[in-house]
Design an enzyme around this catalytic site. Structure first.
Site, PDB file in Angstrom:
ATOM      1  CE  LYS A  77      -6.480 -21.344  31.181  1.00 50.77           C
ATOM      2  NZ  LYS A  77      -5.400 -20.974  30.232  1.00 50.77           N
ATOM      3  CB  SER A 152      -4.031 -24.226  28.781  1.00 51.61           C
ATOM      4  OG  SER A 152      -3.876 -22.824  29.034  1.00 51.61           O
ATOM      5  CB  SER A 176      -3.133 -20.878  26.551  1.00 51.86           C
ATOM      6  OG  SER A 176      -2.135 -21.861  26.626  1.00 51.86           O
TER       7      SER A 176
END
Length: 484
Positions: A77, A152, A176
């Site tokens: 990420k 996210s 997330s």
């Protein structure tokens, strides 16, 4: 080679038996990315040249040590810093920022021989639940390209779901990892706060953030968490505890395990299909010998307001470092230091980040601190007490991960409160700091994945994996994949 038919263990066996090399495996990953990422848009930066060097090093080292991560391509990420590879947190204010060090989790993966193929898209600074808040692109759900992948960690989930990589790292501040895992039909674990070092994770809300693994099955998830867990002197919140072999007790046995089912999870707003999937999972656990009983979690309703006050307050503090002076985006043609601050932040931050900074600054301001931030902290204590009361008599809590399946791109852009309410079932876990996993739990009538959430007591990820594995083996949901 199709990654959909593989696991970390099967890939390791293929490498050890010289059926294929890590270089070939990494080249296959980049080929798959080239074929599919134009549709899914999961990656922000590719690391092809360095990844092939890492793969070559893994092949030269060999695979006799039994380390299943050695030579395996993975994605990271984009709020986890990577030495020499752009890390933007999907924000304009960090456009083209190249760190000069690795996050602790990245160091651990490198030490294990894992190959970093690139950085994955996300909501800007992890603020959002759809990956529509990225400055650079909107990631799509591989099961339906008109729908969001969640957020996210939407890029991390979509890359695994679409078969671009077999595993990825995400971060979870209020759901997330788990929410996009549910939306994409994969496995996502939010570990206990302090289990995994946050050093090198670009902070959103420091008391809530936690890095975790995203994979296609439970065993792979457990193996990846083993690799990234452990004490880190560079993170003062990192716990100095021995890392268990989470993958050692995945035998499908849950007989005698006591599982709580909060009645508040079955309320208006949680879709009937998702409620039915949870009830089916509860029945399957009972068939396997577990004891499932209804309990009450009265503070669930207060999770959203408490979370958004605490998270936004911590964000307003953490993001003040982005001022246009030291690094990142800097406004041009300014006439004063104050104008530099204002214009750099106004032009560099997206709308959702600005919204949360303003909410947090208001909650911390004189005259409002006691009414908002202090009160949210008191509610957080009550939420922790709720979990403690349940875990005094139960091993795990069972429930849905999300209130609905993945929604359409653009569907909630004009209603941020509706987007916030989607976090109802995940934020209390972060407020309490306990671990939780989302595993595939079926499909809706329109073919979209449904996620089942299992929540455990502090540092009892092993119990979660044990039950999650049993549920996984009782179904075939994890073997399904989207057709791109």
């Amino acid at each position: 080679m199709s990654i959909f038919n593989e696991t970390l263990t099967s890939l390791h066996e293929g490498l050890a038996n010289k059926t294929f090399s890590s270089v070939e495996l990494t080249q296959a990953a980049f080929k798959r990315i080239a074929e599919t990422d134009g549709k899914v848009e999961a990656f922000l930066a590719l690391n092809e040249e360095e990844a092939l060097k890492q793969a070559q090093a893994a092949d030269e080292k060999g695979y006799a040590d039994g380390n299943v991560l050695n030579g395996i391509p993975m994605g990271i990420k984009d709020n986890i810093v990577t030495d020499g590879l752009t890390t933007t947190a999907a924000s304009r204010i960090l456009e083209d920022f190249v760190p000069i060090y690795d996050a602790t989790v990245v160091k651990k993966l490198k030490a294990a021989g894992a190959v970093n193929v690139g950085k994955l898209n996300m909501d800007e600074f992890a603020m959002g639940g759809s990956t529509e808040n990225s400055y650079y692109k909107k990631t799509k759900n591989a099961w339906d390209l008109t729908k969001v992948p969640g957020g996210s960690s939407g890029g991390s989930a979509a890359a695994v779901a679409s078969g671009e990589v077999i595993a990825s790292l995400g971060s979870d501040t209020g759901g997330s990892i788990r929410q996009p895992a549910a939306f994409n039909g994969i496995v996502g674990m939010k570990p206990t706060y302090g289990r995994v070092s946050r050093y090198g994770l670009i902070a959103f809300a420091s008391s809530l953030d936690q890095i975790g693994p995203m994979t296609r099955n439970v065993t792979d998830n457990a193996l990846l968490l083993e690799a990234i867990s452990g004490h880190d002197a560079k993170d003062s919140t990192s716990m100095n505890l021995e890392v268990p072999k989470f993958s050692a007790n995945l035998n499908g046995k849950v007989a005698g395990m006591k599982i709580a089912l909060p009645k508040e999870y079955f309320q208006e707003g949680v879709s009937a299909e998702i409620q039915d999937a949870v009830r089916k999972a509860a029945a399957q656990f009972e068939e396997m010998g577990a004891i499932v009983e209804e309990v009450s979690m009265p503070t669930l309703a207060y999770g959203i307001p408490a979370y958004y006050i605490i998270a936004s307050s911590e964000a307003s503090s953490n993001l003040q470092r982005f001022d246009g002076v030291r690094y990142g985006y800097r406004a041009e043609n300014v006439n004063s230091l104050e104008e530099l601050y204002i214009r750099s932040r106004s032009e560099g931050f997206g709308m959702e980040v600005k919204r949360r900074i303003m909410l947090g600054s208001f909650s911390l301001s004189a005259g409002f601190y006691d009414a908002y931030f202090k009160k949210a902290g008191q509610v957080r204590t009550l939420i922790k007490r709720d979990f403690a009361n349940i875990f005094a008599g139960y091993d795990l809590i069972l429930g849905p991960t999300t209130t609905t399946t993945a929604f359409g791109i653009g569907e909630k852009n004009d209603d941020p409160l509706a987007m916030y309410m989607d976090d109802l079932l995940t934020v209390t876990i972060n407020l309490a700091g306990v671990p939780a996993i989302s595993v595939p739990g079926g499909f809706s009538a329109d073919g979209m994945p449904i996620g089942i959430q299992l929540i455990g007591n502090y540092f009892e990820e092993g119990k979660i994996y044990q039950a999650a594995y049993a549920l996984e083996q009782a179904n075939d949901y994890h073997t399904k994949h989207p057709n791109l």
